[in-house]
Design a protein around this motif. Structure first.
Motif, PDB file in Angstrom:
ATOM      1  N   UNK A   1      -6.012  25.414  -4.857  1.00 37.94           N
ATOM      2  CA  UNK A   1      -6.054  27.021  -4.826  1.00 37.94           C
ATOM      3  C   UNK A   1      -7.162  27.501  -4.124  1.00 37.94           C
ATOM      4  N   UNK A   2      -6.818  28.867  -3.677  1.00 37.33           N
ATOM      5  CA  UNK A   2      -5.555  29.693  -3.773  1.00 37.33           C
ATOM      6  C   UNK A   2      -4.461  29.295  -3.149  1.00 37.33           C
ATOM      7  N   UNK A   3      -4.332  28.387  -2.208  1.00 36.02           N
ATOM      8  CA  UNK A   3      -3.203  28.025  -1.558  1.00 36.02           C
ATOM      9  C   UNK A   3      -3.412  27.264  -0.209  1.00 36.02           C
ATOM     10  N   UNK A   4      -4.280  26.868  -0.040  1.00 40.93           N
ATOM     11  CA  UNK A   4      -4.601  25.699   1.166  1.00 40.93           C
ATOM     12  C   UNK A   4      -3.979  24.479   0.801  1.00 40.93           C
ATOM     13  N   UNK A   5      -3.840  23.787   2.151  1.00 44.64           N
ATOM     14  CA  UNK A   5      -3.076  22.420   2.096  1.00 44.64           C
ATOM     15  C   UNK A   5      -3.689  21.630   3.005  1.00 44.64           C
ATOM     16  N   UNK A   6      -3.569  20.438   2.808  1.00 45.80           N
ATOM     17  CA  UNK A   6      -4.076  19.081   3.319  1.00 45.80           C
ATOM     18  C   UNK A   6      -3.016  18.205   3.335  1.00 45.80           C
ATOM     19  N   UNK A   7      -2.609  17.551   4.276  1.00 47.73           N
ATOM     20  CA  UNK A   7      -1.795  16.311   4.252  1.00 47.73           C
ATOM     21  C   UNK A   7      -2.074  15.390   5.251  1.00 47.73           C
ATOM     22  N   UNK A   8      -1.495  14.076   4.962  1.00 45.45           N
ATOM     23  CA  UNK A   8      -1.502  12.929   5.918  1.00 45.45           C
ATOM     24  C   UNK A   8      -0.278  12.245   5.562  1.00 45.45           C
ATOM     25  N   UNK A   9      -0.032  11.540   6.883  1.00 48.23           N
ATOM     26  CA  UNK A   9       1.384  10.669   6.798  1.00 48.23           C
ATOM     27  C   UNK A   9       1.098   9.672   7.780  1.00 48.23           C
ATOM     28  N   UNK A  10       1.806   8.593   7.483  1.00 51.60           N
ATOM     29  CA  UNK A  10       1.859   7.525   8.540  1.00 51.60           C
ATOM     30  C   UNK A  10       2.584   6.294   8.257  1.00 51.60           C
ATOM     31  N   UNK A  11       2.797   5.283   9.194  1.00 51.61           N
ATOM     32  CA  UNK A  11       3.520   4.218   9.111  1.00 51.61           C
ATOM     33  C   UNK A  11       2.741   2.966   9.665  1.00 51.61           C
ATOM     34  N   UNK A  12       3.205   1.828   9.062  1.00 56.66           N
ATOM     35  CA  UNK A  12       2.526   0.681   9.357  1.00 56.66           C
ATOM     36  C   UNK A  12       3.788  -0.281   9.817  1.00 56.66           C
ATOM     37  N   UNK A  13       3.708  -0.796  11.017  1.00 54.96           N
ATOM     38  CA  UNK A  13       4.947  -1.724  11.360  1.00 54.96           C
ATOM     39  C   UNK A  13       4.384  -3.022  11.542  1.00 54.96           C
ATOM     40  N   UNK A  14       4.984  -4.187  10.756  1.00 53.57           N
ATOM     41  CA  UNK A  14       4.430  -5.521  10.851  1.00 53.57           C
ATOM     42  C   UNK A  14       5.507  -6.480  11.565  1.00 53.57           C
ATOM     43  N   UNK A  15       5.100  -7.155  12.382  1.00 55.13           N
ATOM     44  CA  UNK A  15       5.732  -8.341  12.645  1.00 55.13           C
ATOM     45  C   UNK A  15       4.881  -9.586  12.717  1.00 55.13           C
ATOM     46  N   UNK A  16       5.314 -11.026  12.958  1.00 55.22           N
ATOM     47  CA  UNK A  16       4.655 -12.032  12.734  1.00 55.22           C
ATOM     48  C   UNK A  16       3.354 -11.945  13.400  1.00 55.22           C
ATOM     49  N   UNK A  17       3.086 -11.611  14.767  1.00 50.93           N
ATOM     50  CA  UNK A  17       1.708 -11.627  15.374  1.00 50.93           C
ATOM     51  C   UNK A  17       1.370 -10.267  15.675  1.00 50.93           C
ATOM     52  N   UNK A  18       2.053  -9.053  15.029  1.00 49.47           N
ATOM     53  CA  UNK A  18       1.504  -7.975  15.571  1.00 49.47           C
ATOM     54  C   UNK A  18       1.805  -7.081  14.309  1.00 49.47           C
TER      55      UNK A  18
END
Length: 653
Positions: free
Chosen positions: A374-391
């Motif tokens: 409040x009164x109207x501000x925003x915060x955001x976070x977004x991501x991804x994790x890709x996993x392979x056997x060695x990476x």
């Protein structure tokens, strides 16, 4: 004195031994902020050691609580368990999850194969630390107490239903032994579907925008792990970190796929309040040594109540919504950055709501959180994790608006200790080459509105490259290079003698070479060389000020009863600051800042007898470039500082 230290350094010109938890912390923390006894991080690892994850019953979320375990590894463990049956040996777990041997040795104490049925357990920790040199504040009576730092902690568990803890702590210069007093009692149902905490507790939900402990893992030697927060929920709080926990009640209910938490708190924070009742500043140091500091103690009353509902499905989708309302007895100004000009809005009520998600699809984990303040501000976070056997690849974008304010939030950020207004894009890569080489690479591009008198936007960029090379089974080497590119606003006089603002480009380079050698099970040696060079570029002028630090150490562990750590450091930083995590008493995380020119040696000894564990530490630091250490009331006359610490741990099961 120089000859004495030189002789000790000569003896120790072989590589620092570290405890496994300290080594793990060092990998996960790469902060340029000095702290001592920052126990919340160590408390987290101690909690996992005392409450290890049962591999044969754990869900994916529970497995992800173990540091460094990826979704792919957790999924591999569960897949093997479902097809073949329960694990009979932890080595099978390592193979099923394809966990690197080095990392597995650091985290194996956080895993068990069956629940241990305990009728009761009890532990007591008593610690005393002090400087052998007298600071000016004690001579002139400015500090009200003695120079000892005292710490007492009690933990207990009765059956599988009731547990609790109590902590009493006094910082050096404080008068009361219970200056910081915190405790809790927790009840769990037999099926662990209901849980209640009364007293002090901490909260950690989603990606940390609404609730997270003040200490969090940020950019580190591991390029991927810090990208995503692993939800911890509500936990009893017995950390020495003051001004962080909540005091009240926490209730957790689990029914099938639904998890509901409700909580309320009524606590006080240290603050300076003016004659109009407006809060001028909130203090988080916890120091109450002087009349001025005592005047600020517990001045701001904070009332908080909120709830969280989560949906945990079996098809890889987790959703959560958190809402909280804060009420402050005094009006609280919140700094706002508008076109580079600092302003403030006054609040006494604050509402925050956040929604978070996690989606597992094949080898990719998507996650994120958006929070409204409040009164109207925003915060955001977004991501991804890709996993392979060695990476592994991690990608994270965050955007915290200038008006966004979350007093108990601590999501991923370029700054230590909070969601400071910023926009940033982080990319991390971890790749294993054969059985001997591991690469960690990351870059982070950050835009932060400048806290100045102009509308100039300050942009930073971090570039990091680390190579681990296991030359032999008992010999491990790693080297890294990190560069921070930024533009600083400084005040300078022009040719007419008029003071104004100018901007200067800065390159902050750090180089480190670390060698660890384990000739046998009783001996570990360590050597580190680190160079930091901050160069300033202004037109045709380019100035450079390199500094260095060399650290050597030895750990001797002849049996399960006795253990000895010896360490030595030589440094000449040339106005730069170089940070080093140092072995310390159990439960103490000591990230030490070195500046100037000098030498340091320390000795840490442990002795176990029956249910008791005794620990003792002595350290000596000599500065070659000054006649006094510190300033003001903290000043020590002379160029030598000595510190001692003693701790007793009693554990009965």
């Amino acid at each position: 004195m120089g000859r004495l230290i030189g002789s000790v350094l000569l003896v120790l010109c072989i590589p620092a031994a570290v405890f496994s938890q300290q080594k793990l912390i060092e990998i996960l923390i790469e902060q340029e902020t000095e702290f001592y006894d920052e126990s919340s991080a160590m408390e987290y690892l101690e909690y996992l050691s005392e409450n290890p994850v049962n591999i044969n019953t754990a869900s994916i979320d529970e497995l992800l609580l173990i540091p460094g375990i990826s979704f792919l590894q957790a999924n591999g463990i569960i897949y093997r368990r479902t097809r073949v049956g329960n694990f009979r040996d932890l080595i099978e777990v390592r193979k099923a999850g394809n966990i690197p041997v080095d990392w597995f040795e650091l985290i194996r104490s956080f895993m068990v194969l069956e629940e241990k049925q305990l009728i009761s357990s009890y532990s007591l920790r008593q610690r005393a630390i002090r400087s052998l040199n007298i600071q000016r504040g004690y001579d002139n009576g400015y500090f009200s107490g003695d120079p000892f730092k005292n710490y007492t902690r009690i933990r207990f568990k009765t059956g599988n239903n009731i547990s609790g803890g109590l902590i009493a702590e006094k910082d050096p210069g404080e008068k009361d032994l219970n200056d910081h007093l915190a405790g809790f009692i927790e009840w769990r149902s037999n099926t662990e579907t209901d849980r209640i905490i009364i007293g002090e507790y901490s909260l950690g939900f989603g990606q940390g925008l609404v609730f997270w402990r003040k200490f969090g893992f940020y950019k580190s030697l591991d390029a991927v792990y810090p990208v995503r927060r692993t939800e911890t929920g509500g936990r009893g709080y017995t950390s020495s970190g003051e001004g962080e926990g909540f005091r009240g009640i926490f209730y957790d209910i689990k029914r099938r796929d639904i998890n509901l938490c409700v909580f309320a708190s009524n606590t006080h924070r240290d603050a300076a309040i003016d004659s109009a009742g407006i809060v001028e500043r909130i203090y988080g140091s916890g120091y109450h040594r002087t009349e001025n500091e005592l005047e600020h103690k517990d001045r701001l009353k904070e009332t908080m109540f909120g709830a969280r509902i989560g949906y945990l499905s079996n098809n890889g989708i987790d959703l959560g919504v958190t809402a909280v309302k804060y009420h402050y007895k005094n009006s609280l100004p919140v700094t706002v950055f508008d076109s580079g000009l600092n302003s403030a809005r006054i609040i006494d009520n604050l509402r925050i709501a956040g929604a978070d998600f996690r989606l597992n699809y094949n080898k990719i984990m998507f996650f994120g959180e958006a929070a409204f303040s409040s009164p109207g501000s925003i915060g955001f976070v977004s991501g991804m994790i890709w996993s392979e056997n060695n990476s592994q690849i991690g990608l994270l974008y965050r955007n915290y608006s200038p008006e966004f304010y979350s007093p108990s939030g601590n999501g991923f950020s370029d700054s230590f200790g909070g969601n400071i207004n910023e926009k940033g894009l982080y990319f991390g890569l971890k790749h294993k080459i054969g059985d001997k080489v591991l690469l960690n690479i990351y870059s982070d591009i950050v835009k932060i509105p400048q806290k100045g008198i102009s509308s100039y936007d300050n942009s930073n960029m971090d570039i990091f490259l680390k190579v681990d090379y296991r030359l032999l089974e008992e010999l491990n080497i790693y080297a890294f290079w990190k560069r921070r590119i930024k533009t600083d606003e400084i005040e300078s006089d022009n040719e007419y003698g008029i003071t104004g603002s100018s901007y200067i480009d800065t390159n902050d380079d750090r180089f480190r070479l670390n060698i660890s050698y384990y000739p046998n099970s009783n001996l570990s040696v360590f050597s580190r060389t680190e160079v930091r060079d901050i160069s300033y570029v202004n037109g045709s002028n380019n100035s450079s000020n390199p500094g260095y630090l060399i650290s050597k150490g030895l750990r001797f562990n002849p049996d399960k009863v006795f253990r000895l750590d010896l360490g030595a450091v030589v440094f000449e930083t040339n106005k730069n600051r170089i940070y080093l995590i140092e072995s310390d008493l159990p439960g103490v995380l000591n990230l030490r800042q070195y500046s100037g020119r000098g030498q340091r040696v320390y000795m840490l000894a442990r002795y176990n007898h029956a249910n008791f564990r005794y620990s003792f530490k002595y350290s000596l630091t000599h500065y070659s470039d000054r006649d006094n250490i510190g300033s003001g009331s903290n000043m020590i006359a002379g160029s030598l500082r000595q510190d001692i610490g003693f701790q007793i741990d009693y554990i009965k099961r």
